[in-house]
Enzyme design. Structure first.
Site, PDB file in Angstrom:
ATOM      1  CG  HIS A 127       6.796  -4.098 -13.431  1.00  0.00           C
ATOM      2  ND1 HIS A 127       5.448  -4.326 -13.652  1.00  0.00           N
ATOM      3  CD2 HIS A 127       7.118  -4.807 -12.316  1.00  0.00           C
ATOM      4  CE1 HIS A 127       4.980  -5.142 -12.722  1.00  0.00           C
ATOM      5  NE2 HIS A 127       5.974  -5.444 -11.901  1.00  0.00           N
TER       6      HIS A 127
ATOM      7  CG  PHE B 101       4.588  -0.743  -8.252  1.00  0.00           C
ATOM      8  CD1 PHE B 101       4.048  -0.941  -9.510  1.00  0.00           C
ATOM      9  CD2 PHE B 101       5.127  -1.831  -7.594  1.00  0.00           C
ATOM     10  CE1 PHE B 101       4.046  -2.194 -10.098  1.00  0.00           C
ATOM     11  CE2 PHE B 101       5.121  -3.092  -8.165  1.00  0.00           C
ATOM     12  CZ  PHE B 101       4.585  -3.274  -9.429  1.00  0.00           C
TER      13      PHE B 101
ATOM     14  N   PRO C  98      -0.149   5.550  -6.530  1.00  0.00           N
ATOM     15  CG  PRO C  98      -0.905   3.354  -6.203  1.00  0.00           C
ATOM     16  CD  PRO C  98       0.172   4.147  -6.881  1.00  0.00           C
TER      17      PRO C  98
ATOM     18  CD  GLN D  95       8.164  -4.348  -5.174  1.00  0.00           C
ATOM     19  OE1 GLN D  95       7.096  -4.602  -5.725  1.00  0.00           O
ATOM     20  NE2 GLN D  95       8.597  -5.000  -4.104  1.00  0.00           N
ATOM     21  CG  PHE D  96       8.794  -2.008 -10.249  1.00  0.00           C
ATOM     22  CD1 PHE D  96       9.773  -2.125 -11.221  1.00  0.00           C
ATOM     23  CD2 PHE D  96       8.531  -3.087  -9.435  1.00  0.00           C
ATOM     24  CE1 PHE D  96      10.474  -3.319 -11.383  1.00  0.00           C
ATOM     25  CE2 PHE D  96       9.212  -4.283  -9.586  1.00  0.00           C
ATOM     26  CZ  PHE D  96      10.192  -4.400 -10.562  1.00  0.00           C
ATOM     27  CG  ASP D  97       9.064   3.159 -13.013  1.00  0.00           C
ATOM     28  OD1 ASP D  97       8.185   2.282 -13.184  1.00  0.00           O
ATOM     29  OD2 ASP D  97      10.156   3.144 -13.612  1.00  0.00           O
TER      30      ASP D  97
ATOM     31  CB  ALA E 264      -0.930   0.001   1.213  1.00  0.00           C
ATOM     32  CD  GLU E 265       2.515   0.781  -3.870  1.00  0.00           C
ATOM     33  OE1 GLU E 265       3.150  -0.236  -4.197  1.00  0.00           O
ATOM     34  OE2 GLU E 265       1.261   0.828  -3.816  1.00  0.00           O
TER      35      GLU E 265
END
Length: 334
Positions: free
Chosen positions: A129, A86, A89, A82-84, A59-60
């Site tokens: 990703h 992502f 949120p 973790q990834f751009d 949960a970003e």
């Protein structure tokens, strides 16, 4: 001198910060036991305990919201998205709260945090990703935005970002995580400083993060045709080093800006505008941009069509005016 990958240099920077300051904490998705998708946090939980480096729910928005509270309470959180893509949120938290905390409280509270974002392409990743989201953050007052292109800068910029009293968006080029170099774990130039990676006299290439290697390759090819190319590694998108950039462009008279993100309304457009405003009377040709295509990030097998390449940079060079002065000997007199 130590041979390190960029991921290793980032790990060393986090490790040194955790050792020196007990208020530094690292958290995010899979950064604990696994050590992160790209192993940037490898071994930190083992060596510092799961209260200093720990996993979070997927949960970003919650990750960044939690970091805001910790920063307000005197901690120095370092979070990984973790990834751009992502990170989107969490964008509302970043723009509405992280970036505005100092201004909202008239300086009585700050947000000394680092938001690590593995970004850009070159790894054949699928949708969400591989993305280049730097323009969103660079456009937001209150955020500093940096991206290293070398192993040494990865260590130095991360140490500076952690020490900064304000929030820093740290964009880590995924394709460079396992690039290697012999470095000393020491400070290089600070945030807000660009670096001349290659000197030249005919044209300036402005690049950052993953596009610096593209610029360097293009400069090598151009040299075979007798063109002298200067390459500037911006390193910091906000704050921006106008002085170094303008000095180079005033010398060469020509400028090309390279970015992986799509061209429309990108960082390269802002840079081109700044160069044009500050160097107009020194320019022999318009400032050009070499960027990703104005499309959603493509499927892995089509990625190479989307990303800027040395060939596309060389094509842009061919569009510049190389014969500056008119041949007055052929002028018709009346």
């Amino acid at each position: 001198m130590t041979t390190m990958t960029m991921a290793g240099a980032l790990n060393a920077a986090l490790r040194d910060a955790l050792t020196e300051d007990e208020k530094v904490v690292v958290f995010g998705e899979d950064v604990g036991t696994l050590g992160g998708v790209f192993r940037v946090t490898d071994g930190l939980t083992r060596d510092f305990g799961d209260d200093r480096c720990f996993d979070t729910p997927l949960a970003e928005s919650g990750i960044v919201g939690f970091a805001i509270g910790m920063a307000m309470s005197g901690y120095k959180p370092i979070v990984e998205m973790q990834f751009d893509a992502f990170a989107y949120p969490a964008f509302e938290q970043i723009v509405s709260h992280v970036a505005k905390l100092r201004n909202r409280t008239r300086g009585s509270l700050t947000a000394p945090m680092v938001i690590r974002i593995p970004f850009a392409g070159g790894i054949g990743g699928v949708e969400h990703h591989c993305d280049s989201s730097e323009a969103y953050y660079a456009h937001t007052p209150g955020l500093k935005v940096v991206s290293p292109s070398t192993v040494a800068d990865a260590y130095s910029l991360m140490r500076d970002a952690i020490a900064d009293p304000d929030p820093v968006i740290f964009l880590e080029p995924k394709r460079l995580y396992f690039s290697k170099d012999d470095i000393e774990l020491a400070k290089t130039e600070p945030i807000g400083t660009a670096v001349v990676r290659r000197t030249g006299t005919d044209v300036t290439l402005l690049a950052y993060g993953p596009t610096v290697s593209v610029a360097m390759q293009a400069a090598e090819f151009a040299a075979e045709d007798g063109r002298s190319v200067e390459v500037i590694d911006l390193r910091s998108l906000n704050p921006f080093d106008d002085e170094t950039v303008a000095a180079s462009v005033r010398k060469t008279g020509r400028c090309i800006v390279i970015q992986e993100a799509q061209g429309f309304s990108g960082v390269a457009a802002e840079i081109a505008s700044r160069v044009s405003e500050r160097c107009f009377h020194h320019l022999h040709a318009p400032v050009l941009r070499v960027t990703g295509l104005d499309i959603p990030y493509p499927a892995p097998k089509l990625e190479h069509f989307h990303l800027p390449s040395a060939d596309r940079v060389l094509d842009a060079m061919d569009r510049l005016q190389w014969n500056d002065a008119p041949d007055l000997s052929k002028a018709v007199t009346v």
